[in-house]
Design an enzyme around this catalytic site. Structure first.
Site, short mmCIF file in Angstrom:
data_model
loop_
_atom_site.label_atom_id
_atom_site.label_comp_id
_atom_site.label_asym_id
_atom_site.label_seq_id
_atom_site.Cartn_x
_atom_site.Cartn_y
_atom_site.Cartn_z
N SER A 141 3.47 63.53 45.32
CA SER A 141 3.12 62.72 44.35
C SER A 141 1.95 63.34 43.54
O SER A 141 1.84 64.75 43.52
CB SER A 141 2.65 61.38 44.43
OG SER A 141 2.26 60.64 43.40
N TYR A 155 3.73 62.16 33.00
CA TYR A 155 3.81 62.62 34.29
C TYR A 155 3.03 61.51 35.46
O TYR A 155 3.49 61.31 36.50
CB TYR A 155 3.23 64.11 34.45
CG TYR A 155 2.67 64.64 35.61
CD1 TYR A 155 3.68 65.47 36.38
CD2 TYR A 155 1.51 64.42 36.44
CE1 TYR A 155 3.46 65.89 37.61
CE2 TYR A 155 1.47 65.04 37.49
CZ TYR A 155 2.29 65.87 38.36
OH TYR A 155 2.09 66.62 39.34
N LYS A 159 4.87 59.49 38.51
CA LYS A 159 4.09 59.85 40.04
C LYS A 159 3.96 58.35 40.32
O LYS A 159 3.94 58.27 41.57
CB LYS A 159 3.22 60.86 40.01
CG LYS A 159 3.33 62.20 39.58
CD LYS A 159 4.42 62.80 40.72
CE LYS A 159 4.58 64.23 40.64
NZ LYS A 159 5.57 64.79 41.66
#
Length: 263
Positions: A141, A155, A159
């Site tokens: 992650s 993004y 994650k």
């Protein structure tokens, strides 16, 4: 220290460069057999003993294609490292440069396809073998999942979803012997930070700043306690430890030099 990984098998997504390539090298050095999938097969990857598979993992069928090839090569999977990410620097930069109103649905879809759905699809495809072998899923992650507004928002949100997926895998399949762990790097000295056409350089150019100056400014803003980037080798060693036989599951391991201050 012997991590008791010799003779076991692993699949690593996104193993052609950066963290993924270092994970491939580290697992091989521990005596594992490794299959890795990526869009391109780099010279660095060719120089290893891993079995490379050229595949676009962001497509609906890509992860299953990789897992099928890995099962054919390895006979079974002990460890799945869901590492693939970033992709094209310009795509990721959109999430840092545009706000919620301006960032289009297509950017969110692409980001989730690469950073969340790839891991979900690869895990689903590998689970029968992982259950049979009482294996381990490691989701790579980002510290950004805890700092969702401090960077590419699509993004970081993807994650955060990946972190939650780790918890679901651990809870649903723990009774069948499968462990799931999140490894969350902060800034790492890969091409994302250092390449002249990488993500940091791209954002710097958009803001009219020199790459090096912007990178130093950003590191200062992030406030890493160690004052430096992590190395791919440091992240890879943590992943190898997580893959080794232990009773850890559902946990998140930050390796960010102290960027995240909260517990």
């Amino acid at each position: 220290m012997d991590l008791q990984l010799s003779g076991k098998t692993a699949v690593v997504t996104g193993g052609s460069k950066g963290i993924g390539l270092e994970v491939v090298r580290t697992l091989l050095s521990e005596g594992m057999r490794v299959v890795t999938g990526s869009r391109t097969i780099t010279d660095g990857l060719r120089a290893t003993a891993a079995v490379p598979v050229a595949v676009d993992l962001s497509t609906p069928d890509g992860p299953a294609t990789l897992i099928d090839r890995a099962l054919a090569e390895l006979g079974g999977i002990d460890v799945l490292v869901n590492n693939v990410g970033i992709g094209d620097a310009a795509d990721v930069a959109q999430g840092a440069l545009l706000n919620l109103v301006d960032l289009p649905d297509s950017a969110w879809q692409h980001t989730f396809d690469l950073h969340f759905y790839t891991a979900l699809r690869a895990t689903r495809a590998a689970l029968p073998s992982l259950i049979e072998r009482r294996g381990t899923v490691i989701n790579v992650s980002s510290a950004g999942a805890r700092l969702v507004t401090a960077g590419p928002v699509d993004y970081n949100v993807a994650k955060a979803a990946l972190n939650a997926l780790t918890k679901v895998i651990a809870e649903q399949f723990g009774p069948q012997g499968v462990r799931a762990i999140t490894v969350a790097p902060g800034p790492v000295s890969t091409g994302v930070w250092t390449d002249p056409d990488g993500f940091i350089a791209h954002v710097a150019a958009q803001q009219g700043l020199p790459h090096d100056a912007f990178a130093k400014q950003l590191m200062a803003t992030l406030g890493a306690s160690t004052g430096r980037l992590s190395t791919p080798a440091e992240v890879a060693r943590l992943i190898a430890f997580a893959a080794s036989p232990n009773n850890i599951t559902g946990a998140e391991y930050l390796i960010d030099g102290g960027v995240v201050k909260s517990a």
